[in-house]
Write a protein that holds these residues in place. Sequence first.
Motif, PDB file in Angstrom:
ATOM      1  N   CYS A 122      37.741 -21.811 -69.093  1.00 48.27           N
ATOM      2  CA  CYS A 122      38.037 -20.386 -69.256  1.00 48.27           C
ATOM      3  C   CYS A 122      36.804 -19.653 -69.789  1.00 48.27           C
ATOM      4  O   CYS A 122      36.512 -19.699 -70.989  1.00 48.27           O
ATOM      5  CB  CYS A 122      39.224 -20.203 -70.191  1.00 48.27           C
ATOM      6  N   VAL A 123      36.094 -19.010 -68.904  1.00 49.55           N
ATOM      7  CA  VAL A 123      34.843 -18.328 -69.246  1.00 49.55           C
ATOM      8  C   VAL A 123      35.110 -16.836 -69.382  1.00 49.55           C
ATOM      9  O   VAL A 123      35.778 -16.229 -68.544  1.00 49.55           O
ATOM     10  CB  VAL A 123      33.770 -18.572 -68.163  1.00 49.55           C
ATOM     11  N   VAL A 124      34.574 -16.250 -70.445  1.00 46.11           N
ATOM     12  CA  VAL A 124      34.667 -14.808 -70.629  1.00 46.11           C
ATOM     13  C   VAL A 124      33.264 -14.275 -70.881  1.00 46.11           C
ATOM     14  O   VAL A 124      32.472 -14.871 -71.603  1.00 46.11           O
ATOM     15  CB  VAL A 124      35.623 -14.433 -71.787  1.00 46.11           C
ATOM     16  N   ARG A 125      32.953 -13.163 -70.228  1.00 45.67           N
ATOM     17  CA  ARG A 125      31.610 -12.584 -70.312  1.00 45.67           C
ATOM     18  C   ARG A 125      31.688 -11.152 -70.826  1.00 45.67           C
ATOM     19  O   ARG A 125      32.425 -10.328 -70.282  1.00 45.67           O
ATOM     20  CB  ARG A 125      30.940 -12.591 -68.933  1.00 45.67           C
ATOM     21  N   GLY A 126      30.900 -10.886 -71.862  1.00 43.14           N
ATOM     22  CA  GLY A 126      30.804  -9.527 -72.380  1.00 43.14           C
ATOM     23  C   GLY A 126      29.481  -8.876 -72.034  1.00 43.14           C
ATOM     24  O   GLY A 126      29.323  -7.659 -72.169  1.00 43.14           O
ATOM     25  N   TYR A 127      28.527  -9.701 -71.580  1.00 39.27           N
ATOM     26  CA  TYR A 127      27.192  -9.225 -71.233  1.00 39.27           C
ATOM     27  C   TYR A 127      26.764  -9.882 -69.922  1.00 39.27           C
ATOM     28  O   TYR A 127      27.259 -10.953 -69.562  1.00 39.27           O
ATOM     29  CB  TYR A 127      26.180  -9.563 -72.335  1.00 39.27           C
ATOM     30  N   LEU A 128      25.835  -9.267 -69.248  1.00 41.65           N
ATOM     31  CA  LEU A 128      25.405  -9.723 -67.927  1.00 41.65           C
ATOM     32  C   LEU A 128      24.208 -10.656 -68.084  1.00 41.65           C
ATOM     33  O   LEU A 128      23.079 -10.200 -68.336  1.00 41.65           O
ATOM     34  CB  LEU A 128      25.052  -8.512 -67.068  1.00 41.65           C
ATOM     35  N   SER A 129      24.456 -11.965 -67.946  1.00 45.03           N
ATOM     36  CA  SER A 129      23.398 -12.930 -68.203  1.00 45.03           C
ATOM     37  C   SER A 129      23.646 -14.216 -67.417  1.00 45.03           C
ATOM     38  O   SER A 129      24.757 -14.461 -66.934  1.00 45.03           O
ATOM     39  CB  SER A 129      23.335 -13.241 -69.705  1.00 45.03           C
ATOM     40  N   GLY A 130      22.613 -15.034 -67.316  1.00 43.49           N
ATOM     41  CA  GLY A 130      22.749 -16.348 -66.692  1.00 43.49           C
ATOM     42  C   GLY A 130      23.140 -16.262 -65.230  1.00 43.49           C
ATOM     43  O   GLY A 130      22.654 -15.420 -64.464  1.00 43.49           O
ATOM     44  N   SER A 131      24.068 -17.132 -64.831  1.00 41.42           N
ATOM     45  CA  SER A 131      24.500 -17.167 -63.431  1.00 41.42           C
ATOM     46  C   SER A 131      25.209 -15.880 -63.024  1.00 41.42           C
ATOM     47  O   SER A 131      25.190 -15.489 -61.854  1.00 41.42           O
ATOM     48  CB  SER A 131      25.423 -18.365 -63.199  1.00 41.42           C
ATOM     49  N   ALA A 132      25.833 -15.207 -64.003  1.00 41.63           N
ATOM     50  CA  ALA A 132      26.501 -13.938 -63.689  1.00 41.63           C
ATOM     51  C   ALA A 132      25.479 -12.875 -63.274  1.00 41.63           C
ATOM     52  O   ALA A 132      25.730 -12.075 -62.364  1.00 41.63           O
ATOM     53  CB  ALA A 132      27.306 -13.457 -64.893  1.00 41.63           C
ATOM     54  N   TRP A 133      24.325 -12.876 -63.913  1.00 43.77           N
ATOM     55  CA  TRP A 133      23.268 -11.937 -63.543  1.00 43.77           C
ATOM     56  C   TRP A 133      22.761 -12.229 -62.131  1.00 43.77           C
ATOM     57  O   TRP A 133      22.566 -11.308 -61.324  1.00 43.77           O
ATOM     58  CB  TRP A 133      22.136 -12.012 -64.562  1.00 43.77           C
ATOM     59  N   ASP A 134      22.591 -13.513 -61.817  1.00 42.46           N
ATOM     60  CA  ASP A 134      22.152 -13.886 -60.466  1.00 42.46           C
ATOM     61  C   ASP A 134      23.174 -13.433 -59.423  1.00 42.46           C
ATOM     62  O   ASP A 134      22.803 -12.901 -58.366  1.00 42.46           O
ATOM     63  CB  ASP A 134      21.964 -15.400 -60.378  1.00 42.46           C
ATOM     64  N   GLU A 135      24.454 -13.641 -59.726  1.00 47.19           N
ATOM     65  CA  GLU A 135      25.496 -13.258 -58.770  1.00 47.19           C
ATOM     66  C   GLU A 135      25.577 -11.744 -58.618  1.00 47.19           C
ATOM     67  O   GLU A 135      25.755 -11.223 -57.505  1.00 47.19           O
ATOM     68  CB  GLU A 135      26.851 -13.815 -59.227  1.00 47.19           C
ATOM     69  N   TYR A 136      25.434 -11.033 -59.721  1.00 54.67           N
ATOM     70  CA  TYR A 136      25.489  -9.567 -59.665  1.00 54.67           C
ATOM     71  C   TYR A 136      24.355  -9.008 -58.809  1.00 54.67           C
ATOM     72  O   TYR A 136      24.552  -8.094 -57.998  1.00 54.67           O
ATOM     73  CB  TYR A 136      25.424  -8.990 -61.079  1.00 54.67           C
ATOM     74  N   ARG A 137      23.155  -9.563 -58.965  1.00 55.62           N
ATOM     75  CA  ARG A 137      22.021  -9.081 -58.172  1.00 55.62           C
ATOM     76  C   ARG A 137      22.242  -9.300 -56.682  1.00 55.62           C
ATOM     77  O   ARG A 137      21.783  -8.509 -55.853  1.00 55.62           O
ATOM     78  CB  ARG A 137      20.737  -9.786 -58.611  1.00 55.62           C
ATOM     79  N   ALA A 138      22.976 -10.361 -56.358  1.00 53.60           N
ATOM     80  CA  ALA A 138      23.209 -10.679 -54.945  1.00 53.60           C
ATOM     81  C   ALA A 138      24.362  -9.877 -54.354  1.00 53.60           C
ATOM     82  O   ALA A 138      24.339  -9.542 -53.165  1.00 53.60           O
ATOM     83  CB  ALA A 138      23.481 -12.172 -54.791  1.00 53.60           C
ATOM     84  N   SER A 139      25.380  -9.561 -55.179  1.00 55.72           N
ATOM     85  CA  SER A 139      26.604  -8.989 -54.603  1.00 55.72           C
ATOM     86  C   SER A 139      27.203  -7.813 -55.371  1.00 55.72           C
ATOM     87  O   SER A 139      28.218  -7.262 -54.943  1.00 55.72           O
ATOM     88  CB  SER A 139      27.673 -10.087 -54.508  1.00 55.72           C
TER      89      SER A 139
END
Length: 304
Positions: A122-139
Amino acid sequence: MNQPDTNTVIDTNLPLPVFAKGKVRDIYDLGNQLLVIATDRISAFDVILPNGIPSKGVVLNELSIFWFRHTKDLIPNHLLEDVDHVDCLDTYISAKTRFDYPAYLAGRSMIVKKVKRLPVECVVRGYLSGSAWDEYRASSSICGIKLPPGLRESDELAEPIFTPTTKADSGHDMPITMDEVRELVGRDIAEQIRTATINIYKFARDYARKRDIIIADTKMEFGLDGNKLILIDELLTPDSSRFWPADSYKPGRAQPSFDKQPVRDWLVEKGWDKQPPAPELPPKVIAETTDRYIQAYERLTDKK
């Protein structure tokens, strides 16, 4: 917390049935309970390194206990007893199977309730970092959740988002959708774990900010105690979370963190191919990593 260890505890070999051995924790079966020991092992890129990090296991154990106690009103957890003195083990280990308990168990161990683990990280993200940043840049999205355009690396999100993954016994956890979570655990439990994960994160985020730490993201695990949802495993440690120093936070770049980043950086600089066996860490990297774990503990708990 105990004083920093002069010797590392890499492995345990107790005369008890082994329940599981993970990258960091050795778990022994006590019947209706489990003895969970946080070793000083450290992994990077899914490979366990030959060196340990002194005091790391103590920090992980004591921080988890700290958070379990502080969040118990939000959701029950599996903690039964903090093994701060080895004599307490007599309560859980039958007379015929008792042995001379190693002193290292104190401070790095806990007795927990044995429950059925749910197969979701169960992952929760409050900031844009790591793999989430990579995914955001792509999509411009994370795990199918559309985000506003123009966000920068390390930006705070308007609201924390739940981005679950599979719970892999080895290798990488893989992102899954909320629909897939519902298929794995049922609709009601899926909604419960999403709500609990976000609520715990918000509580911890607000608490940590008062101590000059930003919790960028974290991951949790849950189990079922009968039909009741219960929080298990570790909670809000430098191994399961991104802790950033608030006084140096600056969006638009990666942030320094209270975790094993010195280890990752050194391995990348060395040109290691991320395949076992991993190289031995130099003393300077070990010392820097120990210091980061201890800093996180002291800032969050106000204890030495």
